[in-house]
Design an enzyme around this catalytic site. Sequence first.
Site, PDB file in Angstrom:
ATOM      1  N   GLU A  57       0.818  -1.226   0.000  1.00 13.03           N
ATOM      2  CA  GLU A  57       0.000   0.000   0.000  1.00 13.03           C
ATOM      3  C   GLU A  57       0.848   1.271   0.000  1.00 13.03           C
ATOM      4  O   GLU A  57       0.587   2.201   0.765  1.00 13.03           O
ATOM      5  CB  GLU A  57      -0.948   0.007   1.210  1.00 13.03           C
ATOM      6  CG  GLU A  57      -2.116  -0.936   1.028  1.00 13.03           C
ATOM      7  CD  GLU A  57      -3.302  -0.609   1.937  1.00 13.03           C
ATOM      8  OE1 GLU A  57      -4.424  -0.922   1.534  1.00 13.03           O
ATOM      9  OE2 GLU A  57      -3.111  -0.075   3.027  1.00 13.03           O
ATOM     10  N   GLU A 100      -6.861  -7.619  -1.075  1.00 16.28           N
ATOM     11  CA  GLU A 100      -7.441  -7.661   0.265  1.00 16.28           C
ATOM     12  C   GLU A 100      -8.936  -7.391   0.145  1.00 16.28           C
ATOM     13  O   GLU A 100      -9.348  -6.248  -0.040  1.00 16.28           O
ATOM     14  CB  GLU A 100      -6.791  -6.618   1.190  1.00 16.28           C
ATOM     15  CG  GLU A 100      -5.330  -6.894   1.487  1.00 16.28           C
ATOM     16  CD  GLU A 100      -4.728  -5.910   2.489  1.00 16.28           C
ATOM     17  OE1 GLU A 100      -5.494  -5.102   3.061  1.00 16.28           O
ATOM     18  OE2 GLU A 100      -3.508  -5.943   2.668  1.00 16.28           O
TER      19      GLU A 100
END
Length: 605
Positions: free
Chosen positions: A166, A240
Site C-alpha cells: 500500500e 485484500e
Amino acid sequence: YCLHRMSARQGLRADSTHFTLDGAPFRILGGSIHYFRVPRAYWRDRLLKLKACGLNTLTTYVPWNLHEPERGVYLFQEELDLEAYIRLAGELGLWVILRPGPYICAEWDLGGLPSWLLQDKKMKLRTSYSGFTSAVNSYFDKLIPRITPLQYKNGGPIIAVQVENEYGSYAKDERYMSFIKEALLSRGISELLLTSDNNDGLKCGGVDGVLQTVNLQKLTFGDVQHLAELQPQKPLMVMEYWSGWFDVWGEPHHVFPADTDEQTRSLRELLDRGISINFYMFHGGTSFGFMNGAVDLGTYKPQTSSYDYDAPLTESGDYTTKYHLLRSLLNEPISEPPAVQSRRAYEPLAVTHYISLWESLQCAETVRTVADDPVNMECLPTNHNNGQSYGYTLYQTDIYSGGDLNSRNHVRDRALVFIDRELIGVLDYRTQKVKISQSKRTLSLLVENCGRVNYGPALDNQQKGLVGDITLDNVPLKKFTMHCLDMKTSFINRLQSQKWTSVGTKPTYPAFFRGSLVVDQPTDTFLKLPNWSKGVVFVNGQNLGRHWSVGPQKALYLPGPWLRSGDNEIVVFEELKAAETVHFAENLEYGKTVDVSTQLFCTLI
C-alpha cells in the site's frame, strides 16, 4: 527429464485478462493467515480449514521486527520458521503469495518495521534514505535466500511476491518502489511481482512492470473499475477483500455480518466476473505480546491483542457463518473441513502472591540509565544498544516543589504518575497536566508503549516513552533515572526467584500477581480478568497480550499447546486494581459491537 521439466515450468503470468499458471487459465482464490499470529502447533489445522473452504492460495506477510529484533540478529526458527510454513502450505496443495514488506502494515507495531531504526534521528522510513535502504538490504540478504528455493520455478509453492505494501497511501519518495523491486529481483525473486493499494492509492502505488491489485470491502465505490481502467488487458485481483475489521481499545467490536446482502452480493459479483480474490483476513489470530499496532489519523488509538477480525475462522480457529457461506459460494470440489479443537473453561484460579513493580526493578535487563534529560525508549542503552522496543519504561527524578506537572504532550503513550510511589494521576494524549503538592519528593512516571502506529503519516513519529521535556511550573525537569521494563520471558523468569508476598497483605500497585493453573489435559481456553483494570498476562513466561477493562476485548486467547500437564504459572501485571481470581471461558467475549459496513471509515489496512 525432471530438470528440464522444472526449468520449463511457467509460473503465474498476467499477460492477458486472466492469469495463467503453467500456461493454463488460473484464478487465485486466496486467504490471509499470518504464521506469526497462530501457534505453530496449529498451522496445519488452520491451513487445512482454508483449503476445505475451497481456497487454493495462502497469503502471508513477513514481519521484519520479529525476524530481526536487534540489528544483525536474525530469528527464523520455531514460531518464526517461515520456510516451514511455506513448505507446509505446499504439502497441503496450496499456492503461496508472499508479502515480504519490508513494511507490512497488518495492524502490527510500526507496520512490521523494527523500532531500532528509530535510533537514527534523521530516519525517513519507507524512502530511499540511505539509513533505511542499507537496513533493508542487510535484512533482505538474510530473508530472500530463504524464499528463492521455494518459488514455483524451483518446484515450490510461491507463485507471486508483493512489492512493499500500500505504498500509494504513503508515497513519500518516487524512487523507493523501484528500489524495493530491484532488491527482490537482484536476490533471485523471479515469480510474478504485485503491488496492492486501496482505491485512492492506486494512482501512485504502482511501479513499472509490476501488476497492480486493489484492496476493498464494498464494490459500490467503483474500485475494481478504476483498476481495470488503469491496467487494460490485465487480470483483475482484489488482494485484500476485507472480511471484517480490526478493533481498538475503548470502542465497540467491529463486525461485518456474513448474512448481509451487501457481503453476499459483493462476493457473488466478484466470483461471477472471474476476478481473483484474497480474503483479508481468512483467519486473523492474535497479536500476542506487545505486537499490536495503532491508528492515528488525528487521534491515537491503540489496537487490541485479539486480531479476530470477524474473519471466516475465529481467533481460536472456529468455523463461523461467514465460513459456511463462503464455502457454499465458492462451490469448489473440496475436502471435508477438519474437526474444531475442543476448548474448556478451567475452574477459576486463586491469585496467591504478588511482587510490586518497585521490587521487580532489580530483575530488569539493564542497569538503570541516568541522564540529564529523559531518553526515549528506542535510545536507551539496552538490548546490546538496540534500545527498548516494547513494554514500559520507568522515569524517575527528584522534585523540590509543587505545582503543575505538564507533559507538553511528550508522553508516548500513557503514563502512570507517582509521587513517592503513590499514584496521583494518568498522563496521555488527552490529559497533559497533573497537580503536585509542595515538598521534596520522588516523581516516577511509568510510561507504556501502547503500540506504534502501523499506517498513515504518523508512522514517521513513533518514538515511545518520554520523547521530550516535561515541566513543573514551566521549568523542564532534569536528572532522570530510567529503567527498561520490556518484560521479556527472561525478565518474567528472573522475577520468579524474587521474594513474593502472600496476597493476604494489601498490594502496592503496580504489581505482578501470580497463581498456578493445574491442568490434566492441555486444552485451548480464554483467560478473563473481571474486576481487574489494565496490564499484561504471561503464561509459563509467554506474553499473551494486554488486558484492559475498557474493552471491547474481554478475554485473552490461551492456546492449549502453550500449556503443559501439571502446573502452569500465570503471572498478571496489573497497573491499578487486581481481583483475587483469574477466570476462564470457552469463548471469546466482547462488549458492544458495531457493523463496520454501516460506518464511514477510512480504508486503513
